[in-house]
Scaffold this active site. Structure first.
Site, PDB file in Angstrom:
ATOM      1  CD  GLU A 279       5.783 -21.608  -6.081  1.00 61.09           C
ATOM      2  OE1 GLU A 279       5.593 -21.750  -4.559  1.00 61.09           O
ATOM      3  OE2 GLU A 279       3.872 -21.500  -6.327  1.00 61.09           O
ATOM      4  CG  HIS A 305      -6.099   8.458  -3.681  1.00 65.20           C
ATOM      5  ND1 HIS A 305      -5.129   9.952  -3.307  1.00 65.20           N
ATOM      6  CD2 HIS A 305      -6.863   8.452  -3.906  1.00 65.20           C
ATOM      7  CE1 HIS A 305      -6.641  10.461  -4.123  1.00 65.20           C
ATOM      8  NE2 HIS A 305      -7.337   9.683  -4.210  1.00 65.20           N
ATOM      9  CE  LYS A 419       7.451 -26.649  -0.070  1.00 63.40           C
ATOM     10  NZ  LYS A 419       6.367 -27.581  -0.798  1.00 63.40           N
TER      11      LYS A 419
END
Length: 450
Positions: A279, A305, A419
């Site tokens: 960010e 793995h 937003k």
């Protein structure tokens, strides 16, 4: 990562790049001196520290659960601190095993299944809700708060006894609400953004409530802040890290930055770092370009793995940062049994801590041997002082990287449009322009729905 071997940054280029750090250091210092950026100084802010300590002392013994309502840095920081600095599976331990300290739950999303389940299994009368939002306008956190406030009222429980706000000292919706309803409120300094706020009450209050030594946490952060203040690159660990990752990305196409601690207590620390780096640095430049390397969390030895195959033989577009821990809080010896079974016998007599350390060194060596650049951060142990230092190290490195990329590492304009669209769709007043833009977007084409 520095050297003439395949995949490394040549020493000659590193020497030339040192001057770039001088400029980055100067730019960051100017931001600090102007008062615009204050996250480094909060580690030494005793008054801010005492807010958390005083409140934790005041409510000690009253609650079985502390529930953080927050998102982004407001949630990732407390989670990282709990995982690193409290015994494993803290919330599953008995009250006796927790020395009477409460569980720490974190609601970092608005999925109704998760929130309903948590509220259904907690005793509201023995629960404290920590509402964290600097602006008081975070839709997700405010929705959580409104539901909790309604539940408390329905149960006849005073909000002032079961809520605490962490917010801006003067601005936003929560501060006047706190005054009107007598709800305690702690400060997020105006000069500290959410993803840099873990060493404010955003992180230190939940930490203090569950028994973490926040004085040590902040002392470690302050020490690292001093180390990383020097303009001399060779003595500034955050500067070295920022410059290495910036060069790897911009000069050598290493656009993915893996953080891989070999420590279960630091598992969630890596997620905290991902938000901090992503960010802060994923931005448009003033000339309209786009910059920022992509952070990726991994865990050793687990991801040997899983992801390491990609790191070893996939695209050569990654750097890997390991965190190696010298001393563990406990260790287990591997029995010297099954000596006649070659696949097992060689393990006998070693310990799990030894195995984990060897696995880290082996993975680093294997990557280097295949021209895959990596570096290792060594810490003595995972305790409050070292975790505080690590957090400050990565925050300052991120700030220096922002200067190197030529962007503002302390805003997040790319988040705002989403937003605004959400506000428009929810009917928030003042979102008319966003609603108009939303309505102008291309509509889904049913031909491509399968």
């Amino acid at each position: 990562m520095i050297g003439e071997s395949a995949g490394g940054i040549p020493e000659s280029e590193w020497a030339k790049a040192a001057g770039l750090f001088t400029s980055a250091h100067s730019g960051f210092q100017k931001l600090r001196e102007s008062g615009a950026v204050g996250f480094v100084d909060i580690a030494s802010d005793e008054a801010l520290r005492e807010q958390s300590l005083d409140f934790a002392s005041l409510v000690k013994g009253r609650f079985d659960d502390v529930v953080v309502l927050g998102i982004g840095g407001s949630a990732l920081g407390p989670i990282a601190l709990r995982t690193a600095l409290r015994p494993s599976a803290w919330n599953m331990l008995s009250a006796e095993s927790r020395d009477g300290f409460p569980r720490l739950q974190v609601l970092d999303n608005v999925d109704p299944e998760t929130i309903s389940a948590l509220l259904g299994r907690t005793d509201l009368a023995r629960t404290l809700f920590v509402v964290t939002s600097k602006s008081g306008g975070t839709a997700e956190t405010m929705s959580q708060f409104m539901i909790v406030d309604d539940r408390l009222a329905a149960a006849g429980l005073p909000a002032a006894d079961h809520l605490v706000f962490i917010t801006d000292p003067a601005q936003g919706a929560l501060r006047p609400l706190a005054k009107a309803r007598g709800i305690p409120a702690l400060d997020i300094p105006p000069s500290v953004g959410g993803r840099y706020s873990v060493l404010t009450p955003v992180g230190t209050l939940p930490a203090a409530l569950i028994g973490i030594d926040i004085k040590e946490l902040l002392a470690g952060a302050a020490e690292m802040g001093e180390r990383c203040a020097t303009p001399e690159l060779a003595k500034n660990p955050a500067g070295v890290y920022a410059l290495l990752l910036w060069l790897a990305d911009t000069r050598y196409g290493k656009a993915i930055n893996v953080l891989m601690p070999y420590s279960d207590p630091l598992r969630d620390f890596a997620d905290w770092f991902v938000q901090l780096w992503a960010e802060s640095l994923g931005k448009h430049t003033p000339d309209g370009g786009s910059v920022g390397s992509t952070p990726l969390a991994a865990l050793g030895a687990t991801d040997q793995h899983s992801q390491v195959q990609l790191f070893m033989e996939g695209p050569k577009n990654k750097t890997v940062t390991f965190i190696a821990v010298a001393e563990r809080s406990t260790d287990l010896k591997i029995p010297q049994s099954f000596g006649d079974v070659k696949e097992l016998g060689y393990l006998g007599g070693h310990s799990l801590a030894e195995l984990l350390g060897i696995e880290q060194r082996a993975t680093a060596g294997a990557l280097a041997g295949r021209g895959r650049p990596n570096l290792t951060i060594h810490i003595d142990r995972v305790d409050a002082r070292h975790v505080g230092g690590l957090m400050m190290f990565f925050e300052i490195a991120t700030a220096y990287a922002g200067q190197l990329y030529g962007i503002d590492a302390f805003n997040q304009p790319g988040v705002e449009l989403g937003k605004q669209f959400a506000y428009a769709l929810l009917g928030r007043p003042g979102a008319d322009a966003a609603k108009k833009e939303w309505d102008s977007l291309p509509q889904p084409d049913a031909r491509w729905s399968v």
